[in-house]
Motif scaffolding. Structure first.
Motif: not given
Length: 329
Positions: A125-127, A131-137, A140-142, A144-149
């Motif tokens: 996934v894009p950096e 970082s490629r980590s998801t920032q839920l608040r 962004f990141g990860g 589409e910036g969200r939990a997986l569906r």
């Protein structure tokens, strides 16, 4: 590609975290169990911080659209590839069309609570801010910036590439155990406002067990135990905080800042969980109890060296396996 078949909530793409952005008000994010992530990547020959899928809610299912090597670390979730049971902390090979299912974590109070699904080459996934980590608040990141569906598609950067499988390692919960009176424990450094609390509260903090309440998540663990009371009321301006900081709100029930913690806050700081033990805290199940062990700066550095030595040992073991000739049938 990897297709998410599960509607279980809160699975996210995470790497080792987003460093260097606190100055802009951006938290670190990253895997709650950074040791499980690093070890899974070492098993696969990935970069240490390659992105993976962190799974905190079960059951969880994915479909491999391509041949792909993967490693399961973190909690032992009675995983199955189609109908074949899988070992945890092990490198496996999936063929195109196979389904991986992660069941409920097993093993009692020490079972862990989060699984890491690491794949060959890492989740592509894009950096964002390095970082490629998801920032839920911040959304962004990860991915589409969200939990997986259910229905999400993720690319494994090393899908189809040759990768030695069929080996694994002893998990750090067994290799690096830490308990106090039979209860899982983490080491803590006293923080800035520690001495501003009543002596009886300071004693109770180290002597008692603390329950991780259901009001806990990647942002923070809210604890339940004997209330911590200040000697006098404290009103502080908001100031910088990092994961591991233990703050005490007016209720007296501590909150441990976790990987998605905001970078500032105004509650008094009682202590800080040392970096070397954050993975232990990240695997503590909701509803379980933990103990705190007072430590020193020098002991905290020694603990970090111990974790690094364990990872070095894993790296040497993997190198030996990868250099060994392939088994013949």
């Amino acid at each position: 590609m990897i297709e998410i078949l599960s509607s279980a909530a809160l699975a996210t793409v995470q790497d080792l975290g987003r460093t260097g952005s606190l100055r802009w008000g951006v938290g670190t994010s990253g895997a709650m169990d950074n040791l499980a992530l690093a070890a899974g990547n070492l098993l696969l020959g990935n970069a240490l911080g390659a992105a993976a899928i962190e799974v905190p809610v079960f059951p969880f299912k994915v479909l491999f659209d391509d041949d792909c090597a993967f490693a399961l670390t973190g909690a032992d979730c009675a995983a199955r590839l189609d109908d074949q049971p899988l070992l945890p902390w092990w490198v496996h090979q999936a063929r195109a069309g196979q389904v991986l299912t992660l069941g409920l974590p097993r093993g009692g109070a020490q079972r862990g609570s989060r699984a890491m699904l690491c794949v060959a080459g890492g989740i592509d996934v894009p950096e964002v801010l390095g970082s490629r980590s998801t920032q839920l608040r911040g959304a962004f990141g990860g991915h589409e910036g969200r939990a997986l569906r259910k229905g999400d598609l993720l690319r494994a950067a090393g899908a189809g590439a040759a990768c030695r499988t069929g080996f694994g390692l002893v998990p750090p919960s067994l290799a690096l155990p830490l308990e106090r009176d039979g209860v899982a424990a983490v080491r803590v450094l006293p923080a800035a406002e520690y001495m501003a609390f009543e002596p009886t509260s300071r004693e109770a903090f180290w002597a008692g067990e603390w329950k991780i309440t259901p009001h806990s998540d990647r942002y923070g663990y809210r604890l339940e135990g004997e209330a911590l009371r200040p000697i006098a009321p404290m009103e502080l301006r908001s100031h910088g905080i990092v994961p591991g900081v233990i703050q005490v709100p007016h209720s007296g029930q501590p909150i441990i800042q976790m990987r998605d913690a905001q970078p500032s806050g105004g509650y008094p700081k009682f202590g800080t969980v040392i970096e070397a033990d954050m993975w232990r805290l990240g695997q503590a199940p909701i509803g379980s109890r933990i103990r705190f062990i007072e430590t020193s700066w020098e002991e905290a550095l020694d603990a970090l060296d111990e974790v690094r030595a364990w990872l070095d040992k894993v790296a040497r073991m993997v190198e030996l396996h990868r250099g060994a000739p392939a088994a013949t049938k």
